[in-house]
Design a protein around this motif. Sequence first.
Motif, PDB file in Angstrom:
ATOM      1  N   GLU A  63      -5.209 -26.971  47.661  1.00  0.00           N
ATOM      2  CA  GLU A  63      -4.640 -26.712  46.336  1.00  0.00           C
ATOM      3  C   GLU A  63      -4.945 -27.846  45.367  1.00  0.00           C
ATOM      4  O   GLU A  63      -5.356 -27.620  44.233  1.00  0.00           O
ATOM      5  CB  GLU A  63      -3.119 -26.577  46.447  1.00  0.00           C
ATOM      6  N   ALA A  64      -4.737 -29.077  45.847  1.00  0.00           N
ATOM      7  CA  ALA A  64      -4.942 -30.230  44.970  1.00  0.00           C
ATOM      8  C   ALA A  64      -6.408 -30.341  44.574  1.00  0.00           C
ATOM      9  O   ALA A  64      -6.731 -30.645  43.428  1.00  0.00           O
ATOM     10  CB  ALA A  64      -4.477 -31.511  45.665  1.00  0.00           C
ATOM     11  N   PHE A  65      -7.290 -30.069  45.527  1.00  0.00           N
ATOM     12  CA  PHE A  65      -8.720 -30.149  45.245  1.00  0.00           C
ATOM     13  C   PHE A  65      -9.117 -29.106  44.200  1.00  0.00           C
ATOM     14  O   PHE A  65      -9.813 -29.405  43.232  1.00  0.00           O
ATOM     15  CB  PHE A  65      -9.504 -29.935  46.550  1.00  0.00           C
ATOM     16  N   ASP A  87      -7.104 -27.602  42.054  1.00  0.00           N
ATOM     17  CA  ASP A  87      -6.471 -27.976  40.781  1.00  0.00           C
ATOM     18  C   ASP A  87      -7.327 -28.983  40.040  1.00  0.00           C
ATOM     19  O   ASP A  87      -7.548 -28.877  38.831  1.00  0.00           O
ATOM     20  CB  ASP A  87      -5.117 -28.658  41.041  1.00  0.00           C
ATOM     21  N   MET A  88      -7.778 -29.975  40.821  1.00  0.00           N
ATOM     22  CA  MET A  88      -8.580 -31.043  40.227  1.00  0.00           C
ATOM     23  C   MET A  88      -9.849 -30.460  39.611  1.00  0.00           C
ATOM     24  O   MET A  88     -10.200 -30.764  38.476  1.00  0.00           O
ATOM     25  CB  MET A  88      -8.919 -32.050  41.326  1.00  0.00           C
ATOM     26  N   GLN A 125      -2.992 -26.794  53.164  1.00  0.00           N
ATOM     27  CA  GLN A 125      -2.661 -26.096  51.926  1.00  0.00           C
ATOM     28  C   GLN A 125      -2.599 -27.086  50.761  1.00  0.00           C
ATOM     29  O   GLN A 125      -3.177 -26.841  49.700  1.00  0.00           O
ATOM     30  CB  GLN A 125      -1.313 -25.379  52.106  1.00  0.00           C
ATOM     31  N   THR A 126      -1.904 -28.193  50.979  1.00  0.00           N
ATOM     32  CA  THR A 126      -1.752 -29.195  49.922  1.00  0.00           C
ATOM     33  C   THR A 126      -3.098 -29.738  49.474  1.00  0.00           C
ATOM     34  O   THR A 126      -3.389 -29.842  48.286  1.00  0.00           O
ATOM     35  CB  THR A 126      -0.861 -30.352  50.424  1.00  0.00           C
ATOM     36  N   ARG A 127      -3.941 -30.071  50.453  1.00  0.00           N
ATOM     37  CA  ARG A 127      -5.246 -30.646  50.111  1.00  0.00           C
ATOM     38  C   ARG A 127      -6.115 -29.651  49.355  1.00  0.00           C
ATOM     39  O   ARG A 127      -6.741 -29.994  48.353  1.00  0.00           O
ATOM     40  CB  ARG A 127      -5.960 -31.089  51.379  1.00  0.00           C
ATOM     41  N   ARG A 157     -10.232 -32.207  58.146  1.00  0.00           N
ATOM     42  CA  ARG A 157     -10.409 -32.349  59.583  1.00  0.00           C
ATOM     43  C   ARG A 157      -9.454 -31.412  60.314  1.00  0.00           C
ATOM     44  O   ARG A 157      -8.264 -31.419  60.039  1.00  0.00           O
ATOM     45  CB  ARG A 157     -10.139 -33.791  59.980  1.00  0.00           C
ATOM     46  N   MET A 161      -7.174 -22.518  59.958  1.00  0.00           N
ATOM     47  CA  MET A 161      -6.006 -22.007  59.243  1.00  0.00           C
ATOM     48  C   MET A 161      -6.425 -21.166  58.042  1.00  0.00           C
ATOM     49  O   MET A 161      -5.865 -21.280  56.965  1.00  0.00           O
ATOM     50  CB  MET A 161      -5.083 -23.147  58.842  1.00  0.00           C
ATOM     51  N   ASN A 221       0.706 -27.047  56.420  1.00  0.00           N
ATOM     52  CA  ASN A 221       1.108 -27.614  55.145  1.00  0.00           C
ATOM     53  C   ASN A 221       0.088 -28.569  54.538  1.00  0.00           C
ATOM     54  O   ASN A 221      -0.251 -28.472  53.373  1.00  0.00           O
ATOM     55  CB  ASN A 221       2.404 -28.402  55.360  1.00  0.00           C
ATOM     56  N   HIS A 257      -3.707 -29.267  66.285  1.00  0.00           N
ATOM     57  CA  HIS A 257      -2.392 -29.107  65.675  1.00  0.00           C
ATOM     58  C   HIS A 257      -2.387 -27.900  64.732  1.00  0.00           C
ATOM     59  O   HIS A 257      -3.419 -27.505  64.193  1.00  0.00           O
ATOM     60  CB  HIS A 257      -1.942 -30.366  64.938  1.00  0.00           C
ATOM     61  N   THR A 258      -1.215 -27.352  64.512  1.00  0.00           N
ATOM     62  CA  THR A 258      -1.151 -26.119  63.752  1.00  0.00           C
ATOM     63  C   THR A 258      -0.377 -26.275  62.450  1.00  0.00           C
ATOM     64  O   THR A 258      -0.015 -25.294  61.840  1.00  0.00           O
ATOM     65  CB  THR A 258      -0.525 -24.985  64.598  1.00  0.00           C
ATOM     66  N   ARG A 274      -9.024 -28.336  36.432  1.00  0.00           N
ATOM     67  CA  ARG A 274      -8.693 -29.138  35.251  1.00  0.00           C
ATOM     68  C   ARG A 274      -9.946 -29.818  34.717  1.00  0.00           C
ATOM     69  O   ARG A 274     -10.159 -29.903  33.524  1.00  0.00           O
ATOM     70  CB  ARG A 274      -7.611 -30.173  35.586  1.00  0.00           C
ATOM     71  N   MET A 295     -14.516 -33.504  49.404  1.00  0.00           N
ATOM     72  CA  MET A 295     -13.329 -33.709  50.247  1.00  0.00           C
ATOM     73  C   MET A 295     -13.648 -33.313  51.672  1.00  0.00           C
ATOM     74  O   MET A 295     -14.336 -32.324  51.911  1.00  0.00           O
ATOM     75  CB  MET A 295     -12.162 -32.870  49.718  1.00  0.00           C
TER      76      MET A 295
END
Lengths: 330, 326
Positions: A317-319, A321-322, A313-315, A302, A210, A310, A306-307, A325, A299
């Motif tokens: 972004e969060a990584f 961000d972490m 993207q979330t993972r 996997r 992706m 979301n 599946h396509t 910061r 992190m």
Amino acid sequence: MKIGIPRALLYYYYFPFWKAFFEALDMEVVVSEETNKGILNKGIKESVSEICVPIKLYIGHAIQLLNKEIDYIFVPRMVSIQSGEYFCPKFMGLPDMLRHGVKGLEGKIITCQIKSDSDDISAPENYYPMAEVLGVTKEQIQVAASVAREQWIGFRMFNKSGFTAVEAMKMIQTNDSLEVLLNNQQSSKPVLRIGLIGYVYNIYDPFLNMNIIEKLRELNVDFITFDMLEEAQLQEKIKDMEKTLFWTFSNKLLGAGLRLFHEPTIDGIIHLTAFGCGPDSFMGKLFEFESDQTGVPFMSIRVDEHTGENHLQTRIEAFVDMLKRKKFIA
Amino acid sequence: MVKAYIGIDVGSVSTNVVAIDENANVLFNIYIRTNGQSIDSVKKGIESLKQQLDHRKYTISGVGTTGSGRQIAGVMVGADVVKNEITAHAVATTYFVPEVRTIFEIGGQDSKIIFIKDGMVVDFAMNTVCAAGTGSFLDHQSERLGISIEQFGDYALASKNDVRIAGRCTVFAESDMIAKQQYGFSKPDIINGLCQALVRNYINNLARGKKLEPPFVFQGGVAANSGIKAAFEKEIGHEVIIPSYFNVMGAIGTAILAKEEIQKTGKKTNFRGFHALQTDFVPSSFICQGCSNNCEVIKVKMNGQTVAMWGDRCGMWQEKVSQVVI
């Protein structure tokens, strides 16, 4: 003669070699299209269900080549590129899996066995068994292998100097390395630098992952992959291990990961793995230990058939961000 | 006028809307079941906010969205910040419990564990594709047992015997529960076993052997369930804190992030205003035939004009919308 090469698996490592090799023998080389849902679906349909998604994609790409009026599809039997180490058995059995397992491919596969003691696979003996089918002499193969070697070394030089394999391929194919270079530098100065650890066929297939590379660049994150490191750098951390992993590329990845965890310029490590990959399950755990010891965030991502984009993207972004910061606020 | 900031968390099961003031005091909060209608839920949430917040006193100065529906909610309200759930949750928790080290968050369809050190996220994990052990699973089981989800905790706490239920997979958990019911175990025992199985599964899948440091904070919709809280405390052998706004923490976090963003940049908020609620938002999707990827492209129309599109891998449709000036 027209030879098809699937845009999958070691395409991202050896395509410049194989292309130059066949072209030096006056063959036309056709590559399957970039991965899309159609290719994946065909691959899934024709594969045994338990196999990993990179192999399913390879099968999908091979099937797609059948529409391109090719004479043969080149599917090498990758045995070894490091003495005492081997490829994952799926690579070793690949030509047979395709010939006997996929409808329409029987009689369409041309193969040879690749054995080498380094990444350089240009020893002409590897390719002699194809001479008869290709209608060429051993002498011609020797010349072609040496031409191909030159091309591959050029590609590798760009790759090792920090360009992705896909960029490096463009750079040698178009002779317009400057343009690629400029495109690459357009984005503003990266705020973070991470290690992106994964097999070439997982990190460079934007459909499968992706488009993780694009996502990282959008977030202004620079990355380094195992194929950008020199062989000696990859071996350094694992040569003293009592026991390494079983397969060549797993060891390269492990060597890259262990090295990057100790690199002060690296802010974090992402391990991109395909669902069901056996060696990766060991590697992931080893990286977790290393992360605990070094304090460098880690992190695993996997990918599978599946396509849903979301969660990825979330993972990511969060990584990111972490890491940001951590780096700029702390 | 006092500045207020809105936070919206659109999840699979609930949509939460909060308003906070400059000091992150919660002025308003609401928890709505999404029921698959994220647009309506956002409208509903904003509508009750409008009714309850004193207009003469407060002015909306920033909006943030989070959750799996953060994109569409962001387009609808005109968000200043669109943030992932992990960052949003961590921001809110460290605000209320500054010394927190470990956050357990269990929502409708996902669960997370977030490790914090000195107020900073140092590690996190989310459940993989499988939704075993999340709120939807509990919902389903409560329905099957014929008791409301609100009573779940009380039932669990009334348990007298330990019943071991397999927590690895919901399909097995369910057949295990049926078997245990047939053996004649009471409902409280089975529910308690289920709570313990869920927590065991959560710790195995997400903590994966990592050292869990107190203080522990448990939040998300499932934190309403005292049975799960008790199971957590039993499993880790330590008290677990449930913050007062446990079920809207994501929304609070994104509101705080919106506040920080506005304060940092000094920009005017993108908030479309409460009147935007009257606007008709129509999401639709189509299969793009441009190539064999056949992407499902989501299109959102506002008053007949397309304002957002996503889901295309090549970015062709996203590009087209960004050229349109709204």
